[in-house]
Structure formats: structure tokens, C-alpha cells
Design an enzyme around this catalytic site. Structure first.
Site, PDB file in Angstrom:
ATOM      1  N   CYS A 174      49.773  42.062  43.509  1.00 28.96           N
ATOM      2  CA  CYS A 174      48.469  42.253  42.876  1.00 28.96           C
ATOM      3  C   CYS A 174      48.008  41.014  42.115  1.00 28.96           C
ATOM      4  O   CYS A 174      46.870  40.563  42.259  1.00 28.96           O
ATOM      5  CB  CYS A 174      48.550  43.461  41.948  1.00 28.96           C
ATOM      6  N   HIS A 214      47.886  46.632  36.785  1.00 27.40           N
ATOM      7  CA  HIS A 214      46.921  46.228  37.805  1.00 27.40           C
ATOM      8  C   HIS A 214      46.137  45.012  37.315  1.00 27.40           C
ATOM      9  O   HIS A 214      45.863  44.873  36.119  1.00 27.40           O
ATOM     10  CB  HIS A 214      45.971  47.397  38.091  1.00 27.40           C
TER      11      HIS A 214
END
Length: 348
Positions: free
Chosen positions: A83, A158
Site C-alpha cells: 500500500c 492504509h
């Protein structure tokens, strides 16, 4: 597809990662505030990366994907643990003034007409990008299969990118279906203020107790910026000194000469500080990658051989107990002081 390791969210890690991929003159800085003054100090700022704890109950990818995003490079996140790297690459790909290097330049040309999901798969299949990412894998004494998905009790984080493209601010969230236009920009400089509003809006969705956020800025190599500034100062200083020697310098020219010489000294100190920071980053990254297991094994073996383990264990427990007692006393003293101050305020 080969696996990707988890890596630490750290400016030194990401700066080396960017360099390993082949990108020139870009570094990552951690932001503790988004004030105009702080961002002005770091200019040029290419993009922002926002890290937050992902919670499926609170997180919601924006669904309003923009239709006028032809100029925006966007890739879907299809790789576990990649990510952060993907968010960084997305910012880099959208800033034409950055020298991407051969790997990313070739990849950008190849992926230009691919849909977002295929772009994400292409990032996962890039050997150089994956090796650069996995170079920060922590040495593990035991090899075990990584879980494909996180459990309910696992903390998952995230990364989302924010970058200006074509007079607009864009949010690049690999979990969304495409890039999101957050605002049109009247001037190129206002994108950071618009990004600040978007990031603060995301943070406000979480409870006041949630503090696990991290904000990173991709900026031009600070050493290069400072050296360019010193070169420009040297040119102007030479011109002003020539005026002084010719007797043509007025008081304003003299004041400007003094000011430029002071600014140059400040830049020299900042360059020295940047070099020291880079050296610290290299040391920290070497320690992250080093395998300490053999050292620990032989140390414990030597201690056992000389019958020192029991003695050190008892000593360690004693010191731990003393530290706990000191912490308890300090907490009690702080609470008593707080109560005392509260009573004084009530008597006024």
C-alpha cells in the site's frame, strides 16, 4: 505473484526506497503540522501521503470517481502489504518535473493505456520495485506463511496519496475505483491548503482517542534545494561586491549583501544538518535489515556457559520492579498535584 513484506512507515525508509527504484532527487519528510509556514519551508512539495488505521466499520472509499481524470495516473491496490509503495509511486507518476529513472519511466509508458487494476498488477510484477520494497524485510528466524488477510484483532493501516494534477487536487486511494477530484485550484500553490482540509475531514471521522495517523510529504532533495539557493546567493553576492569595490553600492546594496551572506551561512548549516540526517537514516536502515539472531544466540550461549543467565534474570526483574514503582509514584504525584491545583482554582 511473489509476496511483499510489511515495511515501517518512516521517512528514511521511504527515501531510500524511492532512490532504489531509480528516482532522482526526491526525499520524504514527516509532517507534524500542515501549517503554511512549515510547508513553505519544504517547497517544492510534490505530494502528500496520509497514513491512518483502517477500520472496515469507519472506512468508506469515496464512490464519486471523477470522469475528467485522463491526465491522472491511478492504479488499483491489488497487492498485500504494498500500500505505501503504491501510494508513493502514484504521487511520483503524477509529477512530470520529477526524474523517474529508467524503471518507472518505462513502466509509465507501458501502463499508460492499462485500466487501474492492471496497473496495480503490473506494479506487483515489477521485479525492481518489489526487490526495493522487500529490501526492508526484517530478518526472521523462522519462515512462516503470511496471512492473506488480516484478522478482526489485527491493526491494519492504509495509505492515501494527495497530488495536484491539471489545476485540480486529486485523492489517490488504491481501494477506490479511480482518482477522486477534491477541488479545482485557482492557483497551483493552494493545493496544500485544500489537501489539509481533506485530511482533517478524514481524521474527524475517528474518535478523539484515535491518534494513530502519519502524514508524509514527498519533496525535492533538501540538499539540492539548499545548494541551488547558495549558488544563486553566490552569484548575487559577487555582483554586489563588484559594486562595492567600484564605489557604486548604496546603503540598500550593503544591507542586501549582508543579508545574503547570512542566508548563505544558514543554508550551509542546513545542508550539514541534512547530511547528518541522511547518515542517521542509513544507520537506522542498516539496523532494520541486519539479522541479530546469530548474535543473540551466541550471547545467550556464552552467558549460559559462564552461569550468568540466572543472575541476570534476577537482576533484570529487580530493575523492572524498581522502574514500575518509580512510574507509579510519579503518576500518583502528578494526580495529587492536579487535585491540589484544582482545589486552588475552586477557592479563587
Amino acid at each position: 505473484m511473489a509476496s511483499w513484506c510489511t515495511i515501517e512507515s518512516d521517512p528514511g525508509v521511504f527515501t531510500e526506497l524511492i532512490s532504489r527504484i531509480g528516482v532522482k532527487d526526491v526525499q520524504v519528510e514527516e509532517l507534524y503540522d500542515m501549517s503554511d509556514e512549515n510547508l513553505a519551508r519544504l517547497q517544492p512539495v510534490y505530494g502528500l501521503i496520509f497514513l491512518f488505521k483502517w477500520d472496515k466499520k469507519q472506512y468508506e472509499a469515496r464512490g464519486d470517481v471523477s470522469s475528467d481524470a485522463a491526465d491522472v495516473f491511478f492504479a488499483k491496490q491489488v497487492i498485500n502489504n504494498a500500500c505505501a509503495t503504491q501510494a508513493i509511486i502514484s504521487v511520483l507518476m503524477n509529477r512530470p518535473e520529477i526524474e523517474l529513472g529508467q524503471e518507472l519511466t518505462t513502466f509509465k509508458e507501458f501502463a499508460a493505456f492499462l485500466p487501474p487494476e492492471d496497473r496495480g498488477l503490473s506494479i506487483g510484477n515489477s521485479e525492481k520495485i518489489r526487490k526495493a520494497h522487500n529490501s526492508f524485510a526484517r530478518p526472521e528466524p523462522f519462515v512462516q506463511e503470511e496471512k492473506a488477510t488480516a484478522g478482526d484483532d489485527d491493526d491494519v493501516y492504509h495509505f492515501i496519496g494527495y497530488v495536484p494534477v491539471s489545476n485540480a487536487l486529486w485523492e489517490l486511494d488504491g481501494l477506490a475505483e479511480g482518482p477522486i477530484k477534491l477541488a479545482d485550484l485557482a492557483t497551483p500553490e493552494e493545493w496544500t491548503a485544500k489537501a489539509r482540509e481533506a485530511i482533517q475531514e478524514r481524521m474527524q471521522k475517528y474518535s478523539a482517542k484515535e491518534i494513530r495517523f502519519n502524514l508524509l510529504a514527498l519533496v525535492k532533495d533538501r540538499r539540492k534545494v539548499l545548494n541551488e539557493r547558495m549558488a544563486a546567493a553566490d552569484t548575487r553576492i559577487a555582483e554586489l561586491k563588484a559594486q562595492v569595490e567600484a564605489g557604486n553600492a548604496d546603503d540598500e546594496a550593503q544591507a542586501q549583501l549582508t543579508r545574503l551572506e547570512d542566508e548563505k551561512k544558514d543554508c550551509e548549516r542546513e545542508v550539514e544538518a541534512e547530511n547528518e540526517k541522511r547518515a542517521k537514516w542509513r544507520t537506522e536502515n542498516d539496523r532494520r535489515k541486519h539479522n541479530y539472531v546469530p548474535f543473540v544466540y551466541h550471547l545467550l550461549k556464552a552467558l549460559a556457559k559462564h552461569e550468568k543467565t540466572d543472575e541476570l534474570l534476577v537482576k533484570g526483574k529487580h530493575e523492572l520492579q524498581q522502574a514500575a514503582e518509580r512510574a507509579s509514584k510519579a503518576t500518583a504525584a502528578a494526580a495529587a498535584e492536579k487535585d491540589k491545583n484544582g482545589k486552588k482554582d475552586g477557592e479563587k
